[in-house]
Scaffold this active site. Sequence first.
Site, PDB file in Angstrom:
ATOM      1  N   CYS A 163      33.058   7.443  35.366  1.00  0.00           N
ATOM      2  CA  CYS A 163      33.847   7.654  36.591  1.00  0.00           C
ATOM      3  C   CYS A 163      33.426   8.972  37.215  1.00  0.00           C
ATOM      4  O   CYS A 163      32.363   9.043  37.815  1.00  0.00           O
ATOM      5  CB  CYS A 163      35.335   7.572  36.326  1.00  0.00           C
ATOM      6  SG  CYS A 163      35.878   8.505  34.895  1.00  0.00           S
ATOM      7  N   SER A 164      34.211  10.021  37.072  1.00  0.00           N
ATOM      8  CA  SER A 164      33.861  11.247  37.794  1.00  0.00           C
ATOM      9  C   SER A 164      34.365  12.494  37.081  1.00  0.00           C
ATOM     10  O   SER A 164      34.724  13.470  37.720  1.00  0.00           O
ATOM     11  CB  SER A 164      34.445  11.186  39.201  1.00  0.00           C
ATOM     12  OG  SER A 164      35.843  10.980  39.115  1.00  0.00           O
ATOM     13  N   CYS A 165      34.412  12.476  35.736  1.00  0.00           N
ATOM     14  CA  CYS A 165      34.882  13.644  34.998  1.00  0.00           C
ATOM     15  C   CYS A 165      33.998  14.845  35.329  1.00  0.00           C
ATOM     16  O   CYS A 165      32.778  14.732  35.378  1.00  0.00           O
ATOM     17  CB  CYS A 165      34.880  13.365  33.502  1.00  0.00           C
ATOM     18  SG  CYS A 165      36.030  12.039  33.079  1.00  0.00           S
ATOM     19  N   CYS A 186      28.998  11.946  35.074  1.00  0.00           N
ATOM     20  CA  CYS A 186      29.978  11.127  34.355  1.00  0.00           C
ATOM     21  C   CYS A 186      29.642   9.695  34.710  1.00  0.00           C
ATOM     22  O   CYS A 186      29.886   9.266  35.840  1.00  0.00           O
ATOM     23  CB  CYS A 186      31.420  11.461  34.749  1.00  0.00           C
ATOM     24  SG  CYS A 186      32.595  10.313  33.985  1.00  0.00           S
TER      25      CYS A 186
END
Length: 203
Positions: A108-110, A105
């Site tokens: 961000c951090s999906c 991602c």
Amino acid sequence: MSGNGGHKHSHSENELRAEALEAVLTEKGIVTAEAIEAVIRLFEEDIGPMNGARVVARAWTDPAFRARLLDDATTAVGEIEMVMILEAPLVVVPNEPGVHNVVVCTLCSCYPSGLLGISPSWYKDPAYRSRVVREPRNVLSEMGLELEPGWEVRVWDSSAELRYMVLPERPPGCDDWSAERLAALVTRDSMIGTGRPRLPSEI
Ligand code: FE
């Protein structure tokens, strides 16, 4: 790739609460930092990714399921009995000879938590997120995954609207294994694309 709109995260407050709780528990000597680390590792590497591992093992043993999974993963994973909530529509991308897939991602951090559990800290690291797009081979090599020179590397950028999971290739030497047994070969990293499944000799 999605824009910033809708790319919101609600875990920051929970993270702060967890940190505060951890600080109190360790300060009072109720639990050790090592014990907390061990539990987190268990959830990151073993318990968390079990749902994903069962999906992969089923795809390895059931060609019709594999076809449905690659066609419409969001619907197909519903066929597997498990306690799981998909946070967003899912796309499963298959590794095959000559093609390797890896998930990131960039924004961000999906992460497909319903299938893989808690994301590892490196997945949220800005270095991984930016470098795996620009120089995937180098990043994978640093993480211990060497790809054959001519192989194509496809990088899939997750978002709040769409999550990706890699379907790794079935390792050799487990042709007559049941799906349940095969699931033990499927590592978290093999479903992110930064690693390979275990070999039968490794379990
Ligand atoms: Fe994200």
